[in-house]
Design an enzyme around this catalytic site. Sequence first.
Site, PDB file in Angstrom:
ATOM      1  N   HIS A  58       0.810  -1.224   0.000  1.00 56.26           N
ATOM      2  CA  HIS A  58       0.000   0.000   0.000  1.00 56.26           C
ATOM      3  C   HIS A  58       0.840   1.270   0.000  1.00 56.26           C
ATOM      4  CE1 HIS A  58       0.697  -0.266   4.366  1.00 56.26           C
ATOM      5  NE2 HIS A  58       0.354   1.010   4.438  1.00 56.26           N
ATOM      6  N   ASP A  59       2.045   1.208   0.532  1.00 54.41           N
ATOM      7  CA  ASP A  59       2.896   2.405   0.592  1.00 54.41           C
ATOM      8  C   ASP A  59       4.019   2.396  -0.438  1.00 54.41           C
ATOM      9  OD1 ASP A  59       1.615   3.927   2.500  1.00 54.41           O
ATOM     10  OD2 ASP A  59       2.805   3.172   4.180  1.00 54.41           O
ATOM     11  N   LYS A  62       5.687   5.524  -1.834  1.00 54.20           N
ATOM     12  CA  LYS A  62       6.646   6.341  -1.075  1.00 54.20           C
ATOM     13  C   LYS A  62       8.054   6.235  -1.652  1.00 54.20           C
ATOM     14  CE  LYS A  62       4.115   6.673   3.254  1.00 54.20           C
ATOM     15  NZ  LYS A  62       4.069   6.330   4.690  1.00 54.20           N
ATOM     16  N   HIS A 112      -6.226   6.215   1.257  1.00 56.11           N
ATOM     17  CA  HIS A 112      -6.266   7.455   2.050  1.00 56.11           C
ATOM     18  C   HIS A 112      -7.528   8.274   1.769  1.00 56.11           C
ATOM     19  CE1 HIS A 112      -2.590   7.438   4.365  1.00 56.11           C
ATOM     20  NE2 HIS A 112      -1.915   7.026   3.309  1.00 56.11           N
TER      21      HIS A 112
END
Length: 198
Positions: A58-59, A62, A112
């Site tokens: 999910h990240d 980044k 988000h």
Amino acid sequence: MVAILSQIVEFRNGESGLHVSRVNALVKMLLERLRQVTDQYNISWVKQDLIVMASSLHDIGKIGIPDSILLKESKLTDEEYTKIKEHPVIGYNILENADMFKNILDIIKYHHERFDGNGYPERLAGTNIPYLARITSIVDSFDAMTSKRSYRDSLPMDVVKSEILKNLGVQFDPEIGIAFLDILDNDFNSIKQIQEKY
């Protein structure tokens, strides 16, 4: 492939350490509780595999955020926070051309979003937010609140519960939030084990 990409994300996360691993384990726990209390979305094993894969990645967006922002030891400026908010779309763009990830793209992109429509990147609201993204959202937020940061300590559990309760129907899907609060109230030892392991 998923394990390798997940490890890359963990290394980029800096002080949040094994955030991805904790989110992954907590998502599995929440899915099981949702199966017990309601299964209106028919959470099949296929869907479980999808959200477990997505919670591992999910990240991943980044990777595209500069270290000066991602690893900053003080609170982010508004401009830096705006940059951080690009990571769901960056993650979507990284994975969109690989067939093996096509069924998790919405979870990556929309984890988000907020139930009241004030999230990002597209300000989706309510049930327009994919169900599995709504699950990932509350677990991701819980781990952020209970993790130590350079600019603050981890929040006490009573504060975390209060924040979740206050944000039912605002940030979080109320049904999913109630199921997660039930875990915090009745099975917190299992959560503690996850936090101690990772």
